[in-house]
Design a protein around this motif. Structure first.
Motif, PDB file in Angstrom:
ATOM      1  N   PHE A 145     -58.671 -12.201 -44.799  1.00 59.54           N
ATOM      2  CA  PHE A 145     -58.658 -13.513 -43.936  1.00 59.54           C
ATOM      3  C   PHE A 145     -57.036 -13.582 -44.021  1.00 59.54           C
ATOM      4  N   HIS A 146     -56.179 -13.469 -45.081  1.00 60.55           N
ATOM      5  CA  HIS A 146     -54.790 -13.780 -44.748  1.00 60.55           C
ATOM      6  C   HIS A 146     -54.247 -12.654 -43.955  1.00 60.55           C
ATOM      7  N   GLY A 147     -54.723 -11.491 -43.883  1.00 61.09           N
ATOM      8  CA  GLY A 147     -54.102 -10.510 -43.176  1.00 61.09           C
ATOM      9  C   GLY A 147     -54.387 -10.402 -41.571  1.00 61.09           C
ATOM     10  N   THR A 148     -55.597 -11.307 -41.392  1.00 56.85           N
ATOM     11  CA  THR A 148     -55.757 -11.358 -39.885  1.00 56.85           C
ATOM     12  C   THR A 148     -55.162 -12.827 -39.267  1.00 56.85           C
ATOM     13  N   LEU A 158     -58.691 -27.151 -45.347  1.00 55.76           N
ATOM     14  CA  LEU A 158     -57.886 -28.091 -45.629  1.00 55.76           C
ATOM     15  C   LEU A 158     -56.547 -28.145 -44.530  1.00 55.76           C
ATOM     16  N   ASN A 159     -56.648 -27.244 -43.535  1.00 59.14           N
ATOM     17  CA  ASN A 159     -55.735 -27.121 -42.321  1.00 59.14           C
ATOM     18  C   ASN A 159     -54.417 -26.652 -42.945  1.00 59.14           C
ATOM     19  N   ILE A 160     -54.406 -25.591 -43.660  1.00 61.35           N
ATOM     20  CA  ILE A 160     -53.129 -24.860 -44.079  1.00 61.35           C
ATOM     21  C   ILE A 160     -53.264 -23.364 -43.692  1.00 61.35           C
ATOM     22  N   ARG A 161     -51.801 -22.666 -43.813  1.00 56.67           N
ATOM     23  CA  ARG A 161     -52.005 -21.585 -43.113  1.00 56.67           C
ATOM     24  C   ARG A 161     -50.896 -20.681 -43.949  1.00 56.67           C
ATOM     25  N   VAL A 162     -51.250 -19.221 -44.268  1.00 57.20           N
ATOM     26  CA  VAL A 162     -50.114 -18.410 -44.844  1.00 57.20           C
ATOM     27  C   VAL A 162     -49.417 -17.812 -43.693  1.00 57.20           C
ATOM     28  N   ILE A 163     -48.168 -17.684 -43.878  1.00 59.57           N
ATOM     29  CA  ILE A 163     -47.228 -17.255 -42.762  1.00 59.57           C
ATOM     30  C   ILE A 163     -46.211 -16.290 -43.292  1.00 59.57           C
ATOM     31  N   ARG A 164     -45.618 -15.223 -42.675  1.00 63.68           N
ATOM     32  CA  ARG A 164     -44.326 -14.759 -43.100  1.00 63.68           C
ATOM     33  C   ARG A 164     -43.225 -15.397 -42.753  1.00 63.68           C
ATOM     34  N   ARG A 165     -41.811 -15.058 -43.556  1.00 63.39           N
ATOM     35  CA  ARG A 165     -40.608 -15.821 -43.242  1.00 63.39           C
ATOM     36  C   ARG A 165     -39.606 -14.762 -42.373  1.00 63.39           C
ATOM     37  N   VAL A 174     -49.015  -6.947 -46.243  1.00 61.20           N
ATOM     38  CA  VAL A 174     -48.457  -8.320 -46.890  1.00 61.20           C
ATOM     39  C   VAL A 174     -49.565  -9.227 -47.505  1.00 61.20           C
ATOM     40  N   ALA A 175     -50.633  -9.031 -46.865  1.00 60.33           N
ATOM     41  CA  ALA A 175     -51.797  -9.895 -47.540  1.00 60.33           C
ATOM     42  C   ALA A 175     -52.131  -9.308 -49.113  1.00 60.33           C
ATOM     43  N   ALA A 176     -52.061  -7.975 -49.047  1.00 61.79           N
ATOM     44  CA  ALA A 176     -52.354  -7.326 -50.317  1.00 61.79           C
ATOM     45  C   ALA A 176     -51.095  -7.303 -51.261  1.00 61.79           C
TER      46      ALA A 176
END
Length: 246
Positions: A145-148, A158-165, A174-176
């Protein structure tokens, strides 16, 4: 058709509009002056809450990352409470397959123990295999889920997301990396469980200290966003990621 009640211009009997002489331009506004609105009319306004094209409120200039606008304003980082809530929701979802595997391996361990009266290699092996399968399912869930999309089911709720800087889209590598710290602690704990079942008490005391230190490190990892300026956990720093409001 002309209006019969309106007097006609004797020089323009057919009601035609006067034309500019050939080669002449119609009169223009003086340079630097804006055209005036007719009396009583208001100039067009921007829709409420929208900024003119190309302008953003001060301190909220976004950059596009993987198809999503990532604001630089500190208030757009996900709160620690939202991250904790998303993690708990994901944990409840993963509890279903983990529980089924635990029931199956636990029943096999109990049956083997009742038959032999001791912890045999087969019963211990069954528990270890069950733990490995559970670990693989859990990490595959977060990495997928984080990688896609950058959002697990809990993060989406909760309406939040993981992103790259670095202005790149999320991927599985990156997810791994985000799971490296948690995965390392889980391996240590699994190794400790193997030694406990095997009654290797000679080295158990030393490895218990390692297990305790790893557990403290994992706790710091989860608590780090509470005092970090960008709300990053330690695993976010390893993967160079941020968690923001989606």
């Amino acid at each position: 058709m002309s209006n019969p009640y309106q007097p006609q211009d004797p020089n323009n009997p057919y009601g035609q509009q006067p034309q500019q002489p050939y080669g002449q331009q119609p009169p223009q506004q003086p340079y630097g002056q804006q055209p005036q609105q007719p009396y009583g009319q208001q100039p067009p306004q921007q829709p409420y809450g929208q900024q003119p094209y190309g302008q953003q409120p001060y301190g909220q200039q976004p950059f596009v990352q993987g198809g999503y606008a990532v604001p630089s304003a500190a208030g757009m980082y996900a709160s620690w409470g939202a991250r904790l809530g998303a993690y708990l929701l994901d944990g409840l979802i993963l509890l279903i397959p983990s529980g089924l595997i635990g029931v199956f391996t636990g029943a096999g361990f109990a049956a083997s123990f009742n038959m032999t009266g001791s912890r045999s290699a087969s019963s211990i092996g069954m528990l270890i295999i069950g733990s490995l399968i559970t670990m693989i399912i859990n990490y595959a869930y977060f990495i997928y889920f984080h990688g896609t999309t950058g959002q697990t089911i809990g993060k989406k709720v909760l309406n939040i997301r993981v992103i790259r800087r670095n202005n790149q889209a999320m991927d599985f590598v990156v997810a791994a990396k985000r799971m490296a710290i948690t995965f390392g602690v889980a391996i240590i704990q699994l190794f400790m469980a193997m030694l406990t079942f095997g009654d290797s008490l000679s080295t158990l005391g030393f490895l218990s200290l390692i297990n305790f230190a790893a557990s403290i490190g994992l706790l710091l990892d989860y608590l780090w966003p509470l005092w970090d300026s960008q709300k990053q956990a330690l695993h976010d720093k390893v993967a160079d990621t941020l968690v923001v409001r989606a």
